[in-house]
Design a protein around this motif. Sequence first.
Motif, PDB file in Angstrom:
ATOM      1  N   ASP A   1       1.837   4.146  -2.055  1.00 31.11           N
ATOM      2  CA  ASP A   1       1.034   5.073  -2.921  1.00 31.11           C
ATOM      3  C   ASP A   1       0.038   4.658  -3.935  1.00 31.11           C
ATOM      4  O   ASP A   1       0.386   5.224  -5.093  1.00 31.11           O
TER       5      ASP A   1
ATOM      6  N   SER B   1      -2.584  -3.052  -3.192  1.00 29.99           N
ATOM      7  CA  SER B   1      -1.702  -2.172  -2.572  1.00 29.99           C
ATOM      8  C   SER B   1      -0.459  -1.964  -2.308  1.00 29.99           C
ATOM      9  O   SER B   1       0.173  -3.010  -1.498  1.00 29.99           O
TER      10      SER B   1
ATOM     11  N   VAL C   1      -1.463   1.108  -6.559  1.00 31.78           N
ATOM     12  CA  VAL C   1      -2.226  -0.158  -6.109  1.00 31.78           C
ATOM     13  C   VAL C   1      -2.055  -1.046  -7.086  1.00 31.78           C
ATOM     14  O   VAL C   1      -2.089  -0.052  -8.821  1.00 31.78           O
TER      15      VAL C   1
ATOM     16  N   THR D   1      -4.501   4.725  -2.654  1.00 33.48           N
ATOM     17  CA  THR D   1      -3.966   3.043  -1.435  1.00 33.48           C
ATOM     18  C   THR D   1      -5.238   2.542  -1.441  1.00 33.48           C
ATOM     19  O   THR D   1      -5.069   1.486  -1.002  1.00 33.48           O
TER      20      THR D   1
END
Length: 419
Positions: free
Chosen positions: A347, A342, A349, A404
């Motif tokens: 926001d 993450s 990954v 996330t």
Amino acid sequence: MSDDRRSESGWAVGRDGGRTDGNGGLTSRVDSDRYSRQIRFAAIGEEGQAKLASACVLIVGTGALGASLAQHMVRAGVGTVRLADRDFVEFSNLQRQSLFDEEDAAQSLPKAVAAADKLRRINSGVAVEAHVVDVNERSLPPLADGASLVLDGTDNAATRLLLSDACFARGIPLLYGGVAGSQGMSAPLVPGRTACLRCLIGEGDDGEGETCDTIGVISPAVDFVAALQAAEALKWLTGNRDAVRMTWLTADLWPFRLRESALPEGNPACPHCGGAARSDAGRLPAGGYGRGRDSKPVPGRRTAAPVAGTAVRSGAAGEEIGGPARRAASAVQDAGPIEAASLCGRDTVQVTLGFPLKLDEWRETLAARGCRLTANPYLLRAELPEGEKLALFPDGRILVQGTTDTGRAVALCREYVVR
């Protein structure tokens, strides 16, 4: 002459450029005119300018800080400027990332590539290299080869600690910098003279609870910190090393405040900046570098390392022996564990599959799945029906935007890329 090529560290774009003659002097009247005001600065002069021309700097992260740092280095005449960044340009970057424009964002160009293109127009005599790569324990050693200095343009503690470990192992100074809101900080970390970053911030808590994604950022704070880093870079590269500021400086430009404290010497007990580490400077640590603290292997049955350059047969999607999705599923069983990290405050990954992706094939496959696509030679972006977005890179990385949750990100990659 330009030279576009693939490297072990990802997509690399280089440009040849010489800056000095055999005697260490400037090559032309154009050089003399270009750098005339800098040469007149007594602390640099012609000798310092020639040292800049023979230097190589590695800038890790080509966003807000990195873009500003790159401009300073290229305009100053540093011979080789090497850029490394894993991300691409978005419209939210344009408020503070000075090398990018709306066209770069519309095309989702990788930041390293877009920055290199602008920098070559600023100074065609500098060799600018662009590496579209996730800087990690595998990709960093070749990037650091031959570097006189490393400039920190990153946005997370894990990568900064990785840079610190590598720089102290090789005896290369690291110019640390960070910005959030109206605040910023900078410190020159010099092997043999100062403590390493691990001794200064611990095992990863450098205040990244507050990031530009959580509290915002103003561009003057970015330029202020980049100017601090660039000034120390010029001192070091021109041979004015006694003038390097050996302090940790923190500033807030809104209620204007400055705080400066002396950097401690290396910790004798530290394996990176202690006495034993200093005597071993230049040797990489056994077993490479540790994985960043946010990187999590996803359980699976794969144990073998991926084989670089493995040929993959082409075929129509859905064929028993072909199709990118089926071949990807086969590659998954041969590659190492999927990694999902993450990205701080983004926001987003990052999922690392462990095998290369052929973007042309995936463009057709994802379009057939109802995805809205944006493509360029370096990456493929897909807006999924579920609302998230995937950005596929040839080196096998996928940025999953809109979540996330590492589990959710891996599930989406399995659904659309590995089935």
